[in-house]
Write an enzyme that holds these catalytic residues in place. Structure first.
Site, PDB file in Angstrom:
ATOM      1  N   LYS A   1     -37.336 -25.504  18.278  1.00  0.00           N
ATOM      2  CA  LYS A   1     -37.515 -25.041  16.881  1.00  0.00           C
ATOM      3  C   LYS A   1     -38.492 -25.939  16.126  1.00  0.00           C
ATOM      4  O   LYS A   1     -39.284 -25.472  15.322  1.00  0.00           O
ATOM      5  CB  LYS A   1     -36.158 -24.998  16.146  1.00  0.00           C
ATOM      6  CG  LYS A   1     -35.176 -24.007  16.749  1.00  0.00           C
ATOM      7  CD  LYS A   1     -33.830 -24.052  16.079  1.00  0.00           C
ATOM      8  CE  LYS A   1     -33.096 -25.364  16.278  1.00  0.00           C
ATOM      9  NZ  LYS A   1     -32.702 -25.625  17.681  1.00  0.00           N
TER      10      LYS A   1
ATOM     11  N   ASP B   1     -31.799 -26.790  20.622  1.00  0.00           N
ATOM     12  CA  ASP B   1     -32.853 -27.464  21.389  1.00  0.00           C
ATOM     13  C   ASP B   1     -33.836 -26.500  22.049  1.00  0.00           C
ATOM     14  O   ASP B   1     -34.390 -26.795  23.117  1.00  0.00           O
ATOM     15  CB  ASP B   1     -32.248 -28.398  22.467  1.00  0.00           C
ATOM     16  CG  ASP B   1     -31.367 -29.463  21.841  1.00  0.00           C
ATOM     17  OD1 ASP B   1     -31.692 -29.911  20.736  1.00  0.00           O
ATOM     18  OD2 ASP B   1     -30.355 -29.832  22.470  1.00  0.00           O
TER      19      ASP B   1
ATOM     20  N   GLN C   1     -29.658 -26.146  15.113  1.00  0.00           N
ATOM     21  CA  GLN C   1     -28.691 -25.689  16.107  1.00  0.00           C
ATOM     22  C   GLN C   1     -29.122 -24.338  16.706  1.00  0.00           C
ATOM     23  O   GLN C   1     -30.313 -24.109  16.822  1.00  0.00           O
ATOM     24  CB  GLN C   1     -27.274 -25.601  15.501  1.00  0.00           C
ATOM     25  CG  GLN C   1     -26.624 -26.952  15.263  1.00  0.00           C
ATOM     26  CD  GLN C   1     -27.152 -27.696  14.045  1.00  0.00           C
ATOM     27  OE1 GLN C   1     -27.159 -27.164  12.949  1.00  0.00           O
ATOM     28  NE2 GLN C   1     -27.581 -28.913  14.240  1.00  0.00           N
TER      29      GLN C   1
ATOM     30  N   GLY D   1     -31.922 -32.502  16.180  1.00  0.00           N
ATOM     31  CA  GLY D   1     -33.021 -33.385  16.572  1.00  0.00           C
ATOM     32  C   GLY D   1     -34.195 -32.502  16.907  1.00  0.00           C
ATOM     33  O   GLY D   1     -34.142 -31.745  17.875  1.00  0.00           O
ATOM     34  N   HIS D   2     -35.211 -32.519  16.092  1.00  0.00           N
ATOM     35  CA  HIS D   2     -36.364 -31.641  16.291  1.00  0.00           C
ATOM     36  C   HIS D   2     -37.598 -32.481  16.625  1.00  0.00           C
ATOM     37  O   HIS D   2     -37.980 -33.366  15.857  1.00  0.00           O
ATOM     38  CB  HIS D   2     -36.612 -30.801  15.028  1.00  0.00           C
ATOM     39  CG  HIS D   2     -35.484 -29.855  14.732  1.00  0.00           C
ATOM     40  ND1 HIS D   2     -35.496 -28.958  13.698  1.00  0.00           N
ATOM     41  CD2 HIS D   2     -34.300 -29.661  15.357  1.00  0.00           C
ATOM     42  CE1 HIS D   2     -34.378 -28.254  13.704  1.00  0.00           C
ATOM     43  NE2 HIS D   2     -33.631 -28.673  14.694  1.00  0.00           N
TER      44      HIS D   2
END
Ligand code: GDP
Ligand code: IMO
Ligand code: MG
Length: 427
Positions: free
Chosen positions: A16, A13, A223, A40-41
Site C-alpha cells: 500500500k 503488507d 492493514q 508499516g508502509h
C-alpha cells in the site's frame, strides 16, 4: 474532482505504501484513516527506502498535504520519532494535519496489549503489541483520550487521572503487574502535546474543503480486508475497519464523495500473526517466495507466512470493498518458478466452496483447489509496459482479472516508484 480510496485486499503488507506514493503524485491530499503504528508502509524513491508507520506515504512529496485522520490511533512518541526521522532525511513535514478527534495510544494500552496476549496463551492473536486493540477498546467504551484532550492541559490531566485509576486496577488486580505512575505519564505526554499542538485541527473540514475546491484526494488504507474487525478473519484481526467503507468513518467524509476504490493485492498471499491461511506453503516454494519477496515485517520484523494467490479471498475483497481497480504488486517475486498456482475455490468435508467462509473453524478445514499455469524466467523488474511482460506473466495477470472481474489497472514489478506498470487512468 476525484477521491480515491486505497485499501489492502489481503492480510496487510500488500504494498500500500508503494502504490500510495505512486498515486500521490497526482493528488493534493493524502489521508490515513485507520489503524496506528501497527502499520508499516515501505516506500522506495530513487533507491532510498522510507519506512512509515503513521504519517501518510504522500509525505515524500513536499507540496502535498498529509492528514492523520480521526480513525487513526496515535502513539505520540512514535509520531514524533517519525517526524524527526523524516526531517533528518530532508523531508518537509510542515504540511501535516492531525485530527483533533484521533485517539491517543497511552502507555497502559501498550502494557495491556502485551498482558492480554500472554493471557490468551495458545489462542493468541499475534498482535503487534503496539497498544492498538486496547486503544480502540477505550474509544468504543467512550473512555478514550483524543488529540484535542492531549493538547488541552486541564482536560488531559483529568482524563489521564480517571483512566489511570481504572487501568491500574486491572493491571494490578487482574494481571498482577506493576501499576503505572501518573506523574511520569503526565510529564512525558505533556511534552508530546507541546510538540504536536501545531498540527492538530478539524481534519474532516480540511478534507471537505480540499474536495470542494476540485482537488484530488487519496485515502491511504492500512492493514487489509481480512484484518477488518467485522469482515476479517475474526478474532485474528485488528481492532479497526481497514475496508473501504472504513475510510468514510475514519476521515469524516460521506460515501457519495468517493469515486474509486483501488485495492492493492500481492501476486501471491502473505500473513503475519496467527490464524488459518488456506494457501499457505510450508515447503521450499514458500521459503523461496519469502526470501525473494523479502517477506519480513516492517513493524515487528516477524517473518511473513507465504502462499499462493487466493482468488476466493480476492473475490471476497471485491464484494466487501466495492473494488474498482486492482494494483497487483510483487509480480517480479514469482519470476523463476516453473509453474505458478492460483487457488480458485476450496473443498471442505467433500463440498466445494466458492465464497469465503464465515468462521475460522470452517476456514481452517478448507483445502484449496488449484489451477496451475506456466511460469516465466525473464527478469521483469525493468519492464515499463504491460505488452512487454513475458506472455506467461501477462496471462497470469489476465487470469486474475478473469477470476475476480476487476481490472489490474496497476502492476508493480519492483519496490521502486518507477517499477510500476500502468494500464489505465485512476484519476
Ligand atoms: P504495506 O504495509 O501494504 O505498505 O506493505 P509493506 O511496505 O509492509 O510491504 C511491502 C514490501 O514490498 C515493501 O518492502 C515494499 O518496498 C515491497 N514492494 C512493494 N511492491 C513491490 C513489488 O512490486 N516488487 C517487489 N519486489 N517489492 C515490492
Ligand atoms: P500494514 O498497514 C500486516 C496484524 C498483526 C496481527 C493482527 C492484530 O503494514 O499492512 P494489532 O497489533 O493490529 O492488534 O494486531 O493484525 N496486523 C498487520 N499485519 N500488516 C499490517 O499493517 C498489520 N497491522 C496489524 O500481525 O496478526
Ligand atoms: Mg506493512
Amino acid at each position: 474532482m476525484a477521491a480515491v480510496v486505497l485499501i489492502g485486499a489481503q492480510w496487510g503488507d500488500e504494498g500500500k505504501g508503494k502504490i500510495t506514493d505512486f498515486l500521490a503524485e497526482k493528488a493534493n491530499m493524502i489521508i490515513r484513516t485507520s489503524g496506528g503504528n501497527n502499520a508499516g508502509h515501505t516506500v522506495v524513491v530513487n533507491g532510498k527506502e522510507f519506512k512509515l508507520h503513521l504519517i501518510p506515504s504522500g509525505i515524500l512529496y513536499p507540496d502535498k498535504t498529509c492528514v492523520i485522520a480521526n480513525g487513526v490511533v496515535i502513539d505520540p512518541a512514535v509520531l514524533i520519532q517519525e517526524l524527526n526521522y523524516l526531517k533528518e532525511r530532508g523531508v518537509e513535514t510542515s504540511k501535516l494535519l492531525i485530527s483533533s478527534n484521533a485517539h491517543v495510544i497511552m502507555p497502559y494500552h501498550c502494557l495491556l496489549d502485551g498482558l492480554e496476549e500472554n493471557a490468551r496463551g495458545d489462542g493468541k492473536i499475534g498482535t503487534t503489541k503496539r497498544g492498538i486493540g486496547p486503544a480502540y477498546m477505550d474509544k468504543t467504551a467512550r473512555n478514550g483520550i483524543r488529540m484535542i484532550d492531549l493538547v488541552d492541559p486541564e482536560e488531559f490531566a483529568l482524563k489521564l487521572r480517571s483512566n489511570l485509576d481504572q487501568k491500574n486496577a486491572i493491571i494490578t488486580k487482574v494481571y498482577g503487574a506493576e501499576a503505572l505512575k501518573f506523574e511520569e505519564i503526565h510529564k512525558e505526554y505533556s511534552e508530546y502535546a507541546d510538540k504536536l499542538r501545531e498540527y492538530v485541527t478539524d481534519s474532516s473540514l480540511a478534507i471537505d474543503q480540499t474536495i470542494k475546491a476540485g482537488n484530488k484526494v487519496l485515502f491511504e488504507g492500512a492493514q487489509g480486508t481480512l484484518l477488518d474487525l467485522d469482515h476479517g478473519t475474526y478474532p485474528y484481526v485488528t481492532s479497526s475497519s481497514p475496508i473501504a467503507g472504513g475510510a468514510c468513518i475514519g476521515a469524516g467524509v460521506g460515501p457519495t464523495q468517493i469515486d474509486r476504490v483501488v485495492a492493492v493485492i500481492k501476486a501471491y498471499t502473505t500473513r503475519v500473526g496467527e490464524g488459518p491461511f488456506p494457501t499457505e506453503l510450508s515447503d521450499e516454494t514458500g521459503a523461496r517466495i519469502q526470501k525473494n519477496g523479502f517477506e519480513f515485517g516492517t513493524t515487528t520484523g516477524r517473518a511473513r507466512r507465504c502462499g499462493w494467490f487466493d482468488a476466493v479471498i480476492a473475490r471476497y475483497a471485491v464484494r466487501i470493498n466495492g473494488i474498482s481497480d486492482f494494483a497487483v504488486t510483487k509480480l517480479d517475486v514469482l519470476t523463476g518458478l516453473d509453474t505458478v498456482k492460483i487457488c480458485i475455490g476450496y473443498t471442505t468435508q467433500g463440498q466445494r466452496v466458492d465464497e469465503f467462509p464465515q468462521g475460522q473453524k470452517t476456514l481452517k478445514q478448507c483445502v484449496p483447489i488449484y489451477e496451475e499455469m506456466p511460469g516465466w524466467q525473464e527478469d521483469i523488474t525493468k519492464i515499463e509496459k504491460f505488452e512487454d511482460l513475458p506472455r506467461n506473466a501477462r496471462n497470469y495477470i489476465l487470469r486474475l482479472e478473469e477470476l475476480t472481474g476487476v481490472k489490474a489497472t496497476i502492476v508493480a514489478v519492483g519496490p521502486g516508484r518507477e517499477q510500476t506498470i500502468v494500464r489505465g487512468e485512476i484519476y
